[in-house]
Motif scaffolding. Structure first.
Motif, short mmCIF file in Angstrom:
data_model
loop_
_atom_site.label_atom_id
_atom_site.label_comp_id
_atom_site.label_asym_id
_atom_site.label_seq_id
_atom_site.Cartn_x
_atom_site.Cartn_y
_atom_site.Cartn_z
N ASP A 98 44.14 26.17 -35.65
CA ASP A 98 45.29 25.06 -35.70
C ASP A 98 44.49 23.83 -35.57
OD1 ASP A 98 47.40 26.20 -36.55
OD2 ASP A 98 47.68 27.30 -34.56
N PRO A 99 44.82 22.63 -35.97
CA PRO A 99 44.31 21.25 -35.83
C PRO A 99 44.55 21.14 -34.04
CG PRO A 99 46.18 21.25 -37.09
CD PRO A 99 46.14 22.53 -37.02
N GLU A 100 43.70 20.30 -33.82
CA GLU A 100 43.79 19.97 -32.43
C GLU A 100 44.56 18.56 -31.96
OE1 GLU A 100 39.91 18.64 -30.85
OE2 GLU A 100 40.21 19.97 -29.19
N LEU A 101 45.71 18.84 -31.57
CA LEU A 101 46.58 17.32 -31.06
C LEU A 101 46.59 17.66 -29.78
CD1 LEU A 101 49.22 18.02 -33.72
CD2 LEU A 101 47.46 16.18 -33.66
N SER A 102 46.63 16.26 -28.89
CA SER A 102 46.95 16.14 -27.61
C SER A 102 47.61 14.69 -27.29
CB SER A 102 45.68 16.28 -26.92
OG SER A 102 44.74 15.34 -27.15
N SER A 103 48.75 14.96 -26.67
CA SER A 103 49.43 13.79 -26.19
C SER A 103 49.20 13.37 -24.96
CB SER A 103 50.73 13.83 -26.73
OG SER A 103 51.40 14.85 -26.26
N GLY A 104 49.34 12.26 -24.53
CA GLY A 104 49.30 12.02 -22.98
C GLY A 104 50.25 10.87 -22.92
N LYS A 105 50.31 10.36 -21.50
CA LYS A 105 51.01 9.19 -21.09
C LYS A 105 51.22 7.97 -22.05
CE LYS A 105 50.69 8.09 -16.71
NZ LYS A 105 50.39 7.71 -15.29
N LYS A 106 49.85 7.55 -22.62
CA LYS A 106 49.65 6.43 -23.19
C LYS A 106 50.48 6.78 -24.55
CE LYS A 106 45.11 5.87 -23.11
NZ LYS A 106 43.77 6.58 -23.42
N ASP A 107 50.50 7.87 -25.30
CA ASP A 107 51.50 8.17 -26.39
C ASP A 107 52.91 7.75 -25.98
OD1 ASP A 107 49.30 8.94 -27.98
OD2 ASP A 107 49.09 10.41 -26.87
N TRP A 108 53.33 8.40 -24.87
CA TRP A 108 54.75 8.21 -24.54
C TRP A 108 55.08 6.57 -24.51
CZ3 TRP A 108 57.91 11.58 -25.91
CH2 TRP A 108 57.72 12.98 -25.94
N ILE A 109 54.19 5.97 -23.75
CA ILE A 109 54.29 4.30 -23.47
C ILE A 109 54.30 3.67 -24.82
CG2 ILE A 109 53.28 2.35 -22.31
CD1 ILE A 109 52.13 4.25 -20.27
N ALA A 110 53.56 4.04 -25.61
CA ALA A 110 53.45 3.50 -26.98
C ALA A 110 54.65 3.59 -27.85
CB ALA A 110 52.23 3.92 -27.73
N LEU A 111 55.23 4.89 -27.63
CA LEU A 111 56.50 5.23 -28.24
C LEU A 111 57.64 4.45 -27.64
CD1 LEU A 111 57.66 7.00 -30.62
CD2 LEU A 111 58.40 8.58 -28.90
N LEU A 112 57.73 4.43 -26.42
CA LEU A 112 58.77 3.67 -25.92
C LEU A 112 58.79 2.03 -26.17
CD1 LEU A 112 60.74 4.76 -23.71
CD2 LEU A 112 59.40 3.46 -22.06
N LEU A 113 57.39 1.59 -26.07
CA LEU A 113 57.27 0.02 -26.38
C LEU A 113 57.99 -0.22 -27.88
CD1 LEU A 113 53.82 -0.95 -25.09
CD2 LEU A 113 56.09 -1.61 -24.38
N VAL A 114 57.31 0.66 -28.84
CA VAL A 114 57.89 0.73 -30.15
C VAL A 114 59.33 0.84 -30.25
CG1 VAL A 114 57.91 1.83 -32.57
CG2 VAL A 114 55.51 1.34 -31.34
N ILE A 115 59.88 1.67 -29.73
CA ILE A 115 61.33 1.55 -29.68
C ILE A 115 62.26 0.41 -29.20
CG2 ILE A 115 63.41 2.69 -28.54
CD1 ILE A 115 61.91 5.22 -28.73
N CYS A 116 61.52 -0.32 -27.99
CA CYS A 116 61.96 -1.69 -27.57
C CYS A 116 61.92 -2.66 -28.71
CB CYS A 116 61.35 -1.84 -26.38
SG CYS A 116 61.83 -0.83 -24.99
N LEU A 117 60.52 -2.55 -29.30
CA LEU A 117 60.32 -3.55 -30.47
C LEU A 117 61.37 -3.40 -31.46
CD1 LEU A 117 58.30 -5.41 -31.61
CD2 LEU A 117 57.32 -3.78 -32.61
N CYS A 118 61.61 -2.23 -31.97
CA CYS A 118 62.69 -2.11 -32.98
C CYS A 118 64.02 -2.45 -32.51
CB CYS A 118 62.88 -0.72 -33.29
SG CYS A 118 61.42 0.10 -34.08
#
Ligand SMILES: Nc1ncnc2c1ncn2[C@@H]1O[C@H](COP(=O)(O)OP(=O)(O)OP(=O)(O)O)[C@@H](O)[C@H]1O
Ligand SMILES: [Mg+2]
Lengths: 249, 249
Positions: A225-245
């Protein structure tokens, strides 16, 4: 192949390179949807941010413009068509054609939305390895029972692998035919046939060879399987993007 | 001990054409075998039986005691094949992804894959290209990438089909050096070529094919004087009655 460098992954260490591809894909979809609903102020903000992002990932601006030149021409056409065809207060009148302010506004809006989506795609593709894109798509498709996620993922990666090959082949075929004076033939149908058939034949031959090469290396759908790893950074980015939207809507 | 035994192997193509006929060949572990013959003599067809890309119409191919048709995946892992056309052998979007393709198919763990990829890239001197796109590599580099892709699967036998085609002098020397160091590391090597000059000085054995059959089989100095009967050019040095030198010095 040099013409194809922008619409492809480029190595880098920027924040956008580091983020998890699943989050990037989600952000891409969110922003695209938001931009289709946004109006001029929101769009301007968005485009400004995207321009900063392009500078941040160190893609040369001129090469971006070159890459999307045909798209820009298309946008210009859309803009002119909109401006001329929408009824409203006239701004310029010329040879019986009227450009209206409503039309101009509409045209700019449509072009801004389309342009945003293309820039987004460009940023996504150039900061995400194809294998990561594949992995993200696979991850999103896995919950759906009727879609064979692994097969779709392989198909995506093969298509991406093949586009440069086909373009290269097309260029070579065209050059070879030009060298033998195809330009003297004025009939476009004749030229199209003479161009397409060898191109298709060579593409299929290449596909055949690729299949053999994949088989020789034990290809099976059941792979690591491909390697994927998510961290705090990713969630913050998503949150920022939602705010932006929310902000631009 | 024979690592490879080919017994009465015959292959007939689906259109009825005879590919190879009644081939018998025993190869000991660690041997360096050069297979030569004119165009269309069946070299590629023979090699493709070693990893089950073709299955015999009659006869058997045995790898280290187990027949290829019995366990094709094992055969593909044991026999690493570098094809005549390096371009079509490249599957991945970046150099390191391409090397990882084989190990991923074997369902190895991520850390193990990473280890193998970096080991293989170091072995062929492409470590600094890991994140490049394969299309931008030179012909010689592409061929070395193909070799790395095969090495990452830890094969015992390495098969090179016309490894020197399309390469310039430094390119040939590079690939030759690579092949020799792999031979020294204990790999059994089978190599086809119609240009004996470049490699015969290093081989322990020469096999000549013609019209799908093996017509000569022995040490290079036994056979080299009558290769021209079979459409293969005799190396210059041996024409002049000298020993065949190495291209490396
Ligand atoms: N798929 C096929 N169907 C029918 N005939 C084939 C097929 N592949 C190869 N042949 C024929 O089998 C013969 C042996 O081909 P092969 O490719 O093994 O030759 P070769 O020794 O590798 O030649 P070259 O030096 O050109 O690579 C040729 O006469 C060829 O025309
Ligand atoms: Mg061949």
């Amino acid at each position: 192949m040099a013409e194809l460098t922008v619409f492809g992954y480029r190595t880098g260490t920027s924040l956008l390179h580091i983020l998890d591809s699943r989050f990037k894909l989600a952000c891409l979809i969110l922003i695209s949807l938001a931009s289709l609903k946004a109006y001029i102020p929101g769009l301007s903000l968005l485009i400004l941010l995207l321009v900063f992002a392009i500078i941040h990932i160190r893609v040369s601006f001129i090469s971006v413009l070159k890459e999307i030149q045909y798209f820009l021409i298309l946008l210009t056409f859309v803009l002119i068509a909109r401006a001329l065809s929408t009824p409203g207060t006239p701004v310029i009148e010329f040879m019986g054609l009227t450009m209206t302010s409503q039309g101009l506004y509409d045209g700019i809006l449509v072009c801004g939305r389309l342009g945003t989506v293309v820039l987004l795609g460009l940023i996504f593709v150039s900061t995400t390895r194809p294998s990561e894109i594949k992995a993200a798509v696979e991850w999103f498709l896995t919950p759906f029972p009727f879609i064979p996620a692994k097969r779709v993922a392989t198909m995506i990666s093969l298509v991406m692998r093949f586009i440069p090959t086909i373009l290269n082949q097309a260029k070579e075929t065209a050059d070879a035919q030009r060298a033998r004076g195809i330009e003297n033939r004025k009939n476009p149908v004749y030229r199209l046939i003479k161009f397409t058939i060898p191109l298709m034949r060579r593409t299929f031959e290449d596909a055949d060879k690729l299949i053999v090469a994949m088989e020789a290396r034990c290809y099976s759908e059941n792979r690591t399987d491909p390697e994927l790893s998510s961290g705090k950074k990713d969630w913050i980015a998503l949150l920022l993007v939602i705010c932006l939207c929310i902000l631009i809507l | 001990m024979n690592i490879l035994e080919i017994i009465n192997l015959t292959h007939r193509f689906s259109n009825g054409a005879m590919g190879i006929e009644n081939i018998n060949l025993m190869v000991r572990e660690g041997e360096f075998v050069v297979i030569s013959g004119q165009n269309g003599s069946g070299k590629t067809t023979l090699l493709r039986h070693l990893n089950g890309l073709f299955l015999p119409t009659a006869g058997t191919v045995i790898l280290d005691g187990i027949s290829v048709s019995e366990n094709v995946v094992r055969a593909r892992q044991m026999v690493g094949m570098v094809f005549q056309d390096a371009d079509s052998q490249i599957v991945g979007e970046t150099v390191s992804e391409d090397v990882a393709f084989g190990p991923e198919n074997l369902c190895l763990s991520r850390p193990e894959i990473k280890k193998r990829v970096s080991h293989a890239l170091n072995a062929v001197g492409l470590a600094s290209f890991a994140d490049q796109r394969p299309h931008v590599l030179s012909g010689g580099e592409k061929r070395r990438l193909a070799i790395a892709g095969v090495l990452a699967m830890n094969p015992k036998i390495l098969v090179f089909d016309e490894p020197f085609s399309n390469l310039d002098y430094p390119g040939v020397r590079q690939i030759l050096k690579q092949i020799l160091s792999l031979h020294e590391a204990g790999h059994t090597i089978l190599l086809t070529t119609h240009d004996l000059e470049k490699v015969l000085g290093h081989a322990n054995r020469l096999v000549i094919m013609k019209d799908g059959k093996i017509v000569r089989d022995g040490t290079p100095d036994q056979i080299v004087t009558d290769v021209e009967t079979y459409g293969v050019r005799q190396p210059c040095a041996s024409r002049l009655g000298m020993e065949i030198g190495s291209w490396l010095n």
